[in-house]
Design an enzyme around this catalytic site. Structure first.
Site, PDB file in Angstrom:
ATOM      1  N   THR A   1      -2.176   7.066   2.287  1.00 26.75           N
ATOM      2  CA  THR A   1      -2.167   5.921   3.204  1.00 26.75           C
ATOM      3  C   THR A   1      -2.593   6.431   4.572  1.00 26.75           C
ATOM      4  O   THR A   1      -1.937   7.306   5.149  1.00 26.75           O
ATOM      5  CB  THR A   1      -0.769   5.283   3.266  1.00 26.75           C
ATOM      6  OG1 THR A   1      -0.395   4.873   1.953  1.00 26.75           O
ATOM      7  CG2 THR A   1      -0.776   4.072   4.195  1.00 26.75           C
TER       8      THR A   1
ATOM      9  N   LYS B   1      -2.449  -1.975   1.588  1.00 24.12           N
ATOM     10  CA  LYS B   1      -1.256  -1.111   1.545  1.00 24.12           C
ATOM     11  C   LYS B   1      -0.368  -1.380   2.764  1.00 24.12           C
ATOM     12  O   LYS B   1       0.860  -1.415   2.654  1.00 24.12           O
ATOM     13  CB  LYS B   1      -1.663   0.360   1.494  1.00 24.12           C
ATOM     14  CG  LYS B   1      -0.512   1.367   1.609  1.00 24.12           C
ATOM     15  CD  LYS B   1       0.433   1.324   0.415  1.00 24.12           C
ATOM     16  CE  LYS B   1       1.655   2.225   0.614  1.00 24.12           C
ATOM     17  NZ  LYS B   1       1.384   3.659   0.441  1.00 24.12           N
TER      18      LYS B   1
ATOM     19  N   LYS C   1       4.870   6.710   9.593  1.00 30.45           N
ATOM     20  CA  LYS C   1       3.421   6.822   9.738  1.00 30.45           C
ATOM     21  C   LYS C   1       2.754   5.495   9.371  1.00 30.45           C
ATOM     22  O   LYS C   1       1.925   4.968  10.113  1.00 30.45           O
ATOM     23  CB  LYS C   1       2.878   7.936   8.827  1.00 30.45           C
ATOM     24  CG  LYS C   1       1.361   7.991   8.782  1.00 30.45           C
ATOM     25  CD  LYS C   1       0.845   8.756   7.563  1.00 30.45           C
ATOM     26  CE  LYS C   1       1.202   8.050   6.260  1.00 30.45           C
ATOM     27  NZ  LYS C   1       0.596   8.639   5.057  1.00 30.45           N
TER      28      LYS C   1
END
Lengths: 289, 289
Positions: A85, A160, A228
């Site tokens: 990701t 995502k 993150k």
């Protein structure tokens, strides 16, 4: 996760060359016939399709564009698939660098965690050219169950991030609900019996609440990786002029989770930050209000 | 919801006396054999077990403790069951007033909405004495599917508030995710295909997102009732010294939903407030970023 996914490719009979910064993680695969490479560039040299799955955006950048990076050994027609990701804009940068060498790039982050990687039940969200997605679909099918082409380069990453934004909401809802129920003196298992079959139903309630009640904060999915991802979503949102107050709040609270030493705990450690705010700790035995 | 629930009691053969501020809502039941009462007190006079389901805490207070309220016609051994979502402290007040007349009270708010009321599939969260819960269980079974005794007086209300706190989180997570996906240029149906089977899975995603995408904000569950419930949870939390920042934020955003005229819309109209913040409107056709 990378090791489990690579294992599925080996099981399907694909010849595999691997590199990892931590060689010990590769031992099991090497014993099963995978070949070792001393750098990402050597992996590219030995392969037609290259998968990458690392930790942070800088790692992705290094693996592709660094000195011993994949970019050093690109042959025309090769396909590169990043399952980390990472920023949608980085996907565009890498795709362009590869295109200049007549090679192809897909961004293909996954959801489903450790368990999904082991069971080959991952959801894979793919961005890039449709014909390239189709070309590597047999490889995706070996490691995942729900493989969906989301659009052009970066669209896999955006999908995502949608996943992570939803989870940020369900996580705070569930943790606050537990905290409230505990302080109100309810037996939490009994409370959950009433709410988990209805409009409050969610994956987090079914899968993470038992761990919270056991005070088992082992990951699952690392807080620092979720941080993150939320950071990426907030950065992209800022760029698009989008206000996401729920996500911003949850992101702040996870800073508190990290401040309390839970960066390498599972995401359900959000509970710890909420407990600290109220100076309450949820135990198995209910508190009378 | 009250009419549908009363209908199930009639179907099971119970003799029913009813009062409603809006008599037209009772017509169907009267035609099926229910008897009309001109006040709550008259209902109490004609009944052994009395169910109440009204809108706001003041209505509950009026129905029980007002001039023509139930309290005026209490006989020893009677059971009163309030299915409104109302303050746990009000449940205690009413229970004590009834106990002084040797009668019993259960707080028994429900989850499952209009559909649950029609299908007799409600989740009923009950607070009060265990033996009284058992005594009226056949009546609960007639209108609901998941009937759970949560503890003493007020515990049913607390469990219902846990339900609503969880929903506040899932709702903002889902709405922000849609907004992000839309602005990022994703096809939202395709995005949902990737995320709804995994860790982001929730009832809201499955049941309310299709309505949001159709821009159908009809209730479901009224914004103004959800506001009341969140307000109760925040008030109780304040009393218990509990910090619930997620719930507080969502409550604020629903004030914006009401400010935009959506008090009588369904709860998924939270989308409207988020759209206003970013000056974006989610349409069926994706926006390119």
């Amino acid at each position: 996760m990378g090791a489990a996914m690579a294992g599925h490719l080996l099981s399907k009979g694909y010849a595999l060359t691997i590199f990892s910064r931590t060689r010990s993680k590769a031992e099991g695969l090497l014993q099963r016939g995978a070949r070792w490479a001393d750098s990402p560039a050597q992996v590219a040299d030995a392969s037609d399709v290259v998968f990458t799955m690392v930790g942070f955006p800088r790692d992705v950048s290094d693996v592709y564009l660094g000195e011993a990076g994949l970019i050093q050994q690109v042959r025309p027609g090769m396909v590169f698939v990043d399952m980390t990701t990472a920023p949608p804009s980085l996907a565009v940068t890498i795709a362009e660098a590869l295109k200049a060498r007549d090679a192809h790039f897909l961004d293909a982050p996954v959801s489903g965690g450790d368990v999904g990687a082991r069971n080959a039940s991952l959801s894979i969200m793919v961005g890039g050219e449709a014909r390239i997605v189709e070309a590597v679909r047999p490889l995706f099918d070996a490691v995942g169950r729900t493989i969906v082409h989301q659009g052009g380069t970066g669209a896999g990453q955006h999908a995502k991030l949608c996943n992570q934004i939803t989870i940020a909401g369900t996580m705070i809802g569930v943790c606050e609900s537990l905290l409230y129920g505990y302080r109100a003196g309810l037996d939490l298992e009994t409370m959950l019996q009433s709410i988990k079959g209805g409009a409050a139903a969610c994956w987090t309630l079914d899968n993470l609440v038992p761990r919270i009640l056991d005070r088992d904060f082992a990951p699952g999915f690392f807080v620092e990786h979720f941080m993150k991802d939320m950071g990426l979503a907030l950065e992209e949102s800022r760029r698009m002029g989008l206000v996401l107050p729920g996500l911003a709040l949850v992101h702040q609270l996870y800073l508190a989770v990290q401040a309390h030493g839970h960066g390498r705990s599972g995401t359900h450690a959000l509970m710890v930050a909420l407990e600290e705010l109220s100076n309450v700790r949820v135990n198995a035995t209910p508190a009378k209000p």
